[in-house]
Design a protein around this motif. Structure first.
Motif, PDB file in Angstrom:
ATOM      1  N   SER A 251       0.790  -1.229   0.000  1.00 41.39           N
ATOM      2  CA  SER A 251       0.000   0.000   0.000  1.00 41.39           C
ATOM      3  C   SER A 251       0.820   1.276   0.000  1.00 41.39           C
ATOM      4  O   SER A 251       0.641   2.156  -0.851  1.00 41.39           O
ATOM      5  CB  SER A 251      -0.938   0.021   1.208  1.00 41.39           C
ATOM      6  OG  SER A 251      -1.876  -1.006   1.131  1.00 41.39           O
ATOM      7  N   LYS A 252       1.721   1.418   0.966  1.00 35.80           N
ATOM      8  CA  LYS A 252       2.375   2.702   1.166  1.00 35.80           C
ATOM      9  C   LYS A 252       3.678   2.836   0.374  1.00 35.80           C
ATOM     10  O   LYS A 252       3.922   3.845  -0.266  1.00 35.80           O
ATOM     11  CB  LYS A 252       2.633   2.935   2.665  1.00 35.80           C
ATOM     12  CG  LYS A 252       1.342   2.968   3.490  1.00 35.80           C
ATOM     13  CD  LYS A 252       0.339   3.968   2.940  1.00 35.80           C
ATOM     14  CE  LYS A 252      -0.790   4.282   3.902  1.00 35.80           C
ATOM     15  NZ  LYS A 252      -1.633   3.132   4.244  1.00 35.80           N
ATOM     16  N   ARG A 253       4.524   1.824   0.410  1.00 34.94           N
ATOM     17  CA  ARG A 253       5.791   1.958  -0.305  1.00 34.94           C
ATOM     18  C   ARG A 253       5.593   2.011  -1.817  1.00 34.94           C
ATOM     19  O   ARG A 253       6.339   2.672  -2.523  1.00 34.94           O
ATOM     20  CB  ARG A 253       6.731   0.800   0.057  1.00 34.94           C
ATOM     21  CG  ARG A 253       8.170   1.107  -0.335  1.00 34.94           C
ATOM     22  CD  ARG A 253       9.148   0.018   0.001  1.00 34.94           C
ATOM     23  NE  ARG A 253      10.512   0.464  -0.238  1.00 34.94           N
ATOM     24  CZ  ARG A 253      11.552  -0.336  -0.441  1.00 34.94           C
ATOM     25  NH1 ARG A 253      11.380  -1.656  -0.407  1.00 34.94           N
ATOM     26  NH2 ARG A 253      12.754   0.162  -0.670  1.00 34.94           N
ATOM     27  N   TRP A 254       4.554   1.316  -2.301  1.00 35.80           N
ATOM     28  CA  TRP A 254       4.266   1.342  -3.743  1.00 35.80           C
ATOM     29  C   TRP A 254       3.111   2.292  -4.077  1.00 35.80           C
ATOM     30  O   TRP A 254       2.703   2.366  -5.223  1.00 35.80           O
ATOM     31  CB  TRP A 254       3.984  -0.072  -4.250  1.00 35.80           C
ATOM     32  CG  TRP A 254       5.237  -0.781  -4.666  1.00 35.80           C
ATOM     33  CD1 TRP A 254       5.775  -0.817  -5.925  1.00 35.80           C
ATOM     34  CD2 TRP A 254       6.126  -1.540  -3.839  1.00 35.80           C
ATOM     35  NE1 TRP A 254       6.933  -1.541  -5.934  1.00 35.80           N
ATOM     36  CE2 TRP A 254       7.186  -2.004  -4.655  1.00 35.80           C
ATOM     37  CE3 TRP A 254       6.149  -1.868  -2.493  1.00 35.80           C
ATOM     38  CZ2 TRP A 254       8.237  -2.778  -4.176  1.00 35.80           C
ATOM     39  CZ3 TRP A 254       7.194  -2.642  -2.003  1.00 35.80           C
ATOM     40  CH2 TRP A 254       8.209  -3.085  -2.839  1.00 35.80           C
ATOM     41  N   LEU A 255       2.576   2.990  -3.082  1.00 37.14           N
ATOM     42  CA  LEU A 255       1.571   4.048  -3.307  1.00 37.14           C
ATOM     43  C   LEU A 255       0.280   3.504  -3.924  1.00 37.14           C
ATOM     44  O   LEU A 255      -0.336   4.151  -4.776  1.00 37.14           O
ATOM     45  CB  LEU A 255       2.160   5.152  -4.201  1.00 37.14           C
ATOM     46  CG  LEU A 255       3.559   5.655  -3.813  1.00 37.14           C
ATOM     47  CD1 LEU A 255       4.070   6.646  -4.864  1.00 37.14           C
ATOM     48  CD2 LEU A 255       3.548   6.291  -2.430  1.00 37.14           C
ATOM     49  N   VAL A 256      -0.148   2.324  -3.470  1.00 40.21           N
ATOM     50  CA  VAL A 256      -1.349   1.702  -4.042  1.00 40.21           C
ATOM     51  C   VAL A 256      -2.259   1.150  -2.934  1.00 40.21           C
ATOM     52  O   VAL A 256      -2.563  -0.056  -2.911  1.00 40.21           O
ATOM     53  CB  VAL A 256      -0.976   0.582  -5.043  1.00 40.21           C
ATOM     54  CG1 VAL A 256      -0.427   1.167  -6.336  1.00 40.21           C
ATOM     55  CG2 VAL A 256       0.040  -0.394  -4.415  1.00 40.21           C
ATOM     56  N   PRO A 257      -2.730   1.990  -2.015  1.00 43.28           N
ATOM     57  CA  PRO A 257      -3.557   1.464  -0.921  1.00 43.28           C
ATOM     58  C   PRO A 257      -4.841   0.795  -1.390  1.00 43.28           C
ATOM     59  O   PRO A 257      -5.356  -0.094  -0.713  1.00 43.28           O
ATOM     60  CB  PRO A 257      -3.844   2.707  -0.069  1.00 43.28           C
ATOM     61  CG  PRO A 257      -3.645   3.875  -0.986  1.00 43.28           C
ATOM     62  CD  PRO A 257      -2.555   3.457  -1.911  1.00 43.28           C
ATOM     63  N   GLY A 258      -5.355   1.194  -2.541  1.00 44.21           N
ATOM     64  CA  GLY A 258      -6.589   0.613  -3.043  1.00 44.21           C
ATOM     65  C   GLY A 258      -6.419  -0.774  -3.638  1.00 44.21           C
ATOM     66  O   GLY A 258      -7.415  -1.448  -3.925  1.00 44.21           O
ATOM     67  N   TRP A 259      -5.192  -1.226  -3.806  1.00 43.30           N
ATOM     68  CA  TRP A 259      -4.970  -2.555  -4.373  1.00 43.30           C
ATOM     69  C   TRP A 259      -5.155  -3.658  -3.335  1.00 43.30           C
ATOM     70  O   TRP A 259      -5.285  -4.829  -3.702  1.00 43.30           O
ATOM     71  CB  TRP A 259      -3.575  -2.647  -4.994  1.00 43.30           C
ATOM     72  CG  TRP A 259      -3.461  -1.861  -6.266  1.00 43.30           C
ATOM     73  CD1 TRP A 259      -4.356  -0.951  -6.758  1.00 43.30           C
ATOM     74  CD2 TRP A 259      -2.392  -1.918  -7.212  1.00 43.30           C
ATOM     75  NE1 TRP A 259      -3.911  -0.426  -7.946  1.00 43.30           N
ATOM     76  CE2 TRP A 259      -2.692  -1.000  -8.255  1.00 43.30           C
ATOM     77  CE3 TRP A 259      -1.194  -2.623  -7.284  1.00 43.30           C
ATOM     78  CZ2 TRP A 259      -1.858  -0.796  -9.347  1.00 43.30           C
ATOM     79  CZ3 TRP A 259      -0.351  -2.408  -8.368  1.00 43.30           C
ATOM     80  CH2 TRP A 259      -0.688  -1.511  -9.392  1.00 43.30           C
ATOM     81  N   ARG A 260      -5.140  -3.293  -2.051  1.00 43.12           N
ATOM     82  CA  ARG A 260      -5.451  -4.213  -0.959  1.00 43.12           C
ATOM     83  C   ARG A 260      -4.661  -5.516  -1.047  1.00 43.12           C
ATOM     84  O   ARG A 260      -5.216  -6.617  -1.065  1.00 43.12           O
ATOM     85  CB  ARG A 260      -6.961  -4.537  -0.917  1.00 43.12           C
ATOM     86  CG  ARG A 260      -7.903  -3.348  -1.051  1.00 43.12           C
ATOM     87  CD  ARG A 260      -7.597  -2.218  -0.100  1.00 43.12           C
ATOM     88  NE  ARG A 260      -7.679  -2.603   1.292  1.00 43.12           N
ATOM     89  CZ  ARG A 260      -6.839  -2.185   2.238  1.00 43.12           C
ATOM     90  NH1 ARG A 260      -5.830  -1.388   1.923  1.00 43.12           N
ATOM     91  NH2 ARG A 260      -6.975  -2.565   3.470  1.00 43.12           N
ATOM     92  N   THR A 261      -3.348  -5.401  -1.110  1.00 38.73           N
ATOM     93  CA  THR A 261      -2.470  -6.566  -1.196  1.00 38.73           C
ATOM     94  C   THR A 261      -1.478  -6.518  -0.042  1.00 38.73           C
ATOM     95  O   THR A 261      -0.594  -5.661   0.001  1.00 38.73           O
ATOM     96  CB  THR A 261      -1.718  -6.595  -2.541  1.00 38.73           C
ATOM     97  OG1 THR A 261      -2.677  -6.554  -3.609  1.00 38.73           O
ATOM     98  CG2 THR A 261      -0.879  -7.853  -2.662  1.00 38.73           C
ATOM     99  N   GLY A 262      -1.652  -7.438   0.905  1.00 38.08           N
ATOM    100  CA  GLY A 262      -0.790  -7.450   2.082  1.00 38.08           C
ATOM    101  C   GLY A 262      -0.364  -8.854   2.444  1.00 38.08           C
ATOM    102  O   GLY A 262      -0.636  -9.821   1.725  1.00 38.08           O
ATOM    103  N   TRP A 263       0.301  -8.959   3.608  1.00 41.36           N
ATOM    104  CA  TRP A 263       0.782 -10.262   4.031  1.00 41.36           C
ATOM    105  C   TRP A 263       1.041 -10.307   5.525  1.00 41.36           C
ATOM    106  O   TRP A 263       1.198  -9.291   6.199  1.00 41.36           O
ATOM    107  CB  TRP A 263       2.067 -10.638   3.297  1.00 41.36           C
ATOM    108  CG  TRP A 263       3.172  -9.627   3.413  1.00 41.36           C
ATOM    109  CD1 TRP A 263       4.047  -9.444   4.456  1.00 41.36           C
ATOM    110  CD2 TRP A 263       3.528  -8.646   2.424  1.00 41.36           C
ATOM    111  NE1 TRP A 263       4.914  -8.418   4.187  1.00 41.36           N
ATOM    112  CE2 TRP A 263       4.620  -7.903   2.938  1.00 41.36           C
ATOM    113  CE3 TRP A 263       3.036  -8.333   1.159  1.00 41.36           C
ATOM    114  CZ2 TRP A 263       5.219  -6.863   2.229  1.00 41.36           C
ATOM    115  CZ3 TRP A 263       3.633  -7.284   0.461  1.00 41.36           C
ATOM    116  CH2 TRP A 263       4.714  -6.573   0.989  1.00 41.36           C
ATOM    117  N   ILE A 264       1.039 -11.527   6.025  1.00 39.84           N
ATOM    118  CA  ILE A 264       1.520 -11.868   7.363  1.00 39.84           C
ATOM    119  C   ILE A 264       2.760 -12.723   7.165  1.00 39.84           C
ATOM    120  O   ILE A 264       2.768 -13.636   6.335  1.00 39.84           O
ATOM    121  CB  ILE A 264       0.470 -12.679   8.138  1.00 39.84           C
ATOM    122  CG1 ILE A 264      -0.784 -11.845   8.404  1.00 39.84           C
ATOM    123  CG2 ILE A 264       1.046 -13.208   9.448  1.00 39.84           C
ATOM    124  CD1 ILE A 264      -1.966 -12.676   8.882  1.00 39.84           C
ATOM    125  N   ALA A 265       3.813 -12.436   7.920  1.00 43.49           N
ATOM    126  CA  ALA A 265       5.014 -13.269   7.895  1.00 43.49           C
ATOM    127  C   ALA A 265       5.365 -13.654   9.328  1.00 43.49           C
ATOM    128  O   ALA A 265       5.446 -12.790  10.204  1.00 43.49           O
ATOM    129  CB  ALA A 265       6.180 -12.542   7.238  1.00 43.49           C
TER     130      ALA A 265
END
Length: 418
Positions: A251-265
């Motif tokens: 979201s933030k580093r690639w400036l795309v919060p609307g893409w809703r792509t995250g992870w748990i590690a």
């Protein structure tokens, strides 16, 4: 509630959902109503939302657009994804995170989520059990409070120290802990404070968490968005000391919060999360919740592996410029104090000095009057756990930031005690 014949309905709303009395969206809507009902004809300036797309100069890399388009147009990713995420996406994220760690994560340590928010929504119920409590930073990110309330996980707060660069008050942390404490949350770089924790301080946090017998949930949605003196250090560096659950996203580093792509590690070389059933619970929760879009997952490897360093450097330079603008103007406003110049993430916290203003009773009143008089929206600190402070977003067009801060200065001087 009774039916017309006097009999009672057997259902009612979940009161736990209302335990977070002040929400960011609720306050934002209230402030927008204040502007809609005024007649000053000034253009709206929103310094409340930490959304980089509010700045027209912030555009994601073409690599990201091309990766998403290629995945969608291939027709290979119209299917349901695996429960834990596409293998290639998991492998790419593991490699991306491992580049900052002293050991290699495996794809099995990574779980794809619908943005960082769903990662929070998964991890807190996974850790919840009857009587359990979790330690949250004050100030912090309200999603943790809201989700904890939904899963009946008691919240306790430890303080961040503004005069020490928003370091964790380790004494406060220990004082809040008992035998039912399961975890602490650390946000680095920090939303809302704008600080970046040092290696030395993170090591102390890890040692303290180990002594207390709790794991660390490290919210690193702003990972590498660090533009001051302190470099970003992931908490996973210390996972040989204490097990760490890392939350991240594009979201933030690639400036795309609307893409809703995250992870748990799960950063846990000692396999403590495996032994205690946390990994199994994460997978169980993923089996009953929504998946990130399959074609978005398919785009992740190319986005992470092909983005050039120049893209990130340009964005950091813009954030550094915004921080400089903010810091310079803030020093000219007598009723506001910024104890620590922002050096990471995309926001800053300032304290209101009520001995310098008249006719304003608290941070919410300050923001309501500012919205009415100047059409500038700030976020009252009470929404992030720190009453009588303000959160100001730096993720806006520089001209809007300068104009918004100029209006804030005029408002403060107009309400100054003469």
């Amino acid at each position: 509630m009774e039916k017309e014949n006097g009999e009672k309905w057997k259902f009612q709303g979940n009161k736990g959902l209302n335990t977070t009395s002040v929400s960011v969206r609720g306050v934002y809507n209230m402030l927008m109503d204040s502007i809609n009902n005024n007649d000053n004809n000034k253009t709206l300036i929103r310094l409340c939302r930490v959304d980089p797309t509010d700045n027209p100069l912030f555009r994601t890399t073409p690599v990201a657009h091309e990766a998403v388009a290629a995945a969608a147009q291939s027709f290979n990713f119209n299917c349901y994804p695996p429960t834990v995420g596409l293998p290639d996406a998991k492998r790419a994220i593991a490699n991306y995170l491992s580049s900052d760690l002293p050991y290699q994560l495996s794809p099995e340590d990574v779980f794809l989520t619908v943005g960082g928010t769903q990662a929070i929504d998964i991890i807190l119920p996974v850790l919840a059990r009857p009587g359990a409590n979790i330690l949250l930073p004050r100030p912090g990110y309200p999603q943790y409070d809201s989700r904890a309330a939904c899963c009946q996980l008691e919240v306790r707060y430890f303080d961040l120290l503004p005069q020490k660069g928003w370091e964790v008050d380790l004494d406060s942390l220990e004082a809040m802990t008992d035998d039912n404490t399961v975890a602490m949350v650390l946000i680095n770089p920090s939303n809302p404070c704008g600080n970046v924790f040092t290696y030395q301080h993170l090591e102390k946090v890890a040692e303290t968490a180990k002594k207390l017998g709790i794991c660390v949930i490290s919210d690193e949605v702003y990972a590498h968005v660090a533009f001051g003196n302190n470099p970003f250090v992931p908490m996973g560096v210390f996972s040989s000391i204490v097990p760490v659950i890392t939350i991240g996203s594009l979201s933030k580093r690639w400036l795309v919060p609307g893409w809703r792509t995250g992870w748990i590690a799960t950063c846990d070389p000692n396999k403590i999360f495996q032994k205690t059933g946390i990994v199994r619970n994460i997978i169980s929760y993923l089996e009953i919740t929504s998946d990130p879009l399959t074609f978005m997952q398919a785009a992740v490897p190319q986005i992470l592996e092909k983005t050039k360093a120049e893209f990130h450097l340009k964005n950091l330079n813009m954030m550094r410029e915004a921080a400089d603008i903010f810091d310079d103007v803030c020093k000219e406003i007598p009723c506001l104090t910024c104890p620590h110049k922002p050096e990471g993430a995309m926001a800053a916290m300032v304290e209101i000095n009520f001995s310098q203003v008249k006719g304003i009773i608290d941070d919410v009143d300050f923001c309501v009057k500012l919205a009415k008089e100047e059409s500038v929206i700030l976020l009252p600190g009470v929404t992030v756990g720190l009453k009588n402070w303000l959160r100001i977003s730096l993720a806006v067009d520089p001209s809007d930031l300068e104009e918004g801060l100029s209006r804030l200065k005029a408002f403060s001087l107009r309400h100054a005690i003469s």
